[in-house]
Design a protein around this motif. Sequence first.
Motif: not given
Lengths: 114, 113
Positions: B6, B8-9, B21, B108
């Motif tokens: 994914q 973006s954290r 996302l 995320t």
Amino acid sequence: AQSVTQPDIHITVSEGASLELRCNYSYGATPYLFWYVQSPGQGLQLLLKYFSGDTLVQGIKGFEAEFKRSQSSFNLRKPSVHWSDAAEYFCAVGKHNQGGKLIFGQGTELSVKP
Amino acid sequence: DVKVTQSSRYLVKRTGEKVFLECVQDMDHENMFWYRQDPGLGLRLIYFSYDVKMKEKGDIPEGYSVSREKKERFSLILESASTNQTSMYLCATWAPSSNYGYTFGSGTRLTVV
């Protein structure tokens, strides 16, 4: 409606004590059953699964679970808890003919006392 | 091992923004899923996809859409972000040959302010 219930939101056990996390489901037929664990800041990891056959299944990290059709339950057990077992545990049910779609329970957070 | 990434954290977005996302898998899994995770509610299915350009609504699709133009990528779109969409979003993949376990991304955490 299909549903999964984990009655215990939070459980605290002492290190070395035994553990049982409860899971009850409502489903039209025998489902596939899973337990996942989520350690703090981590993704979900599969602990064990039941598809058919022996109703007592062994998983990773010393966990086991027993499928009881008469009680619509799939409880997770461990004979001796370690501090590293502190995490959130999710029970899930699904059907193969639904393309892998799973329904998850609300989760049980496990704390371990030294 | 299958990896599910994914992009973006952590994300912080403003109310009304369009949010994307992204989820990418490095195996040839047919099925991909988007869940949101909220305390006390567990994981709830937003959308899933059986194949490229195919999608199906899950239990809570309102306010979301998805895109799957390539087999390895499954995007979740918040058309107009709202504060009640502040949550942890988890992507997962599955294939019939995978012995029926999901592989999850690391998630995320989206905050809408």
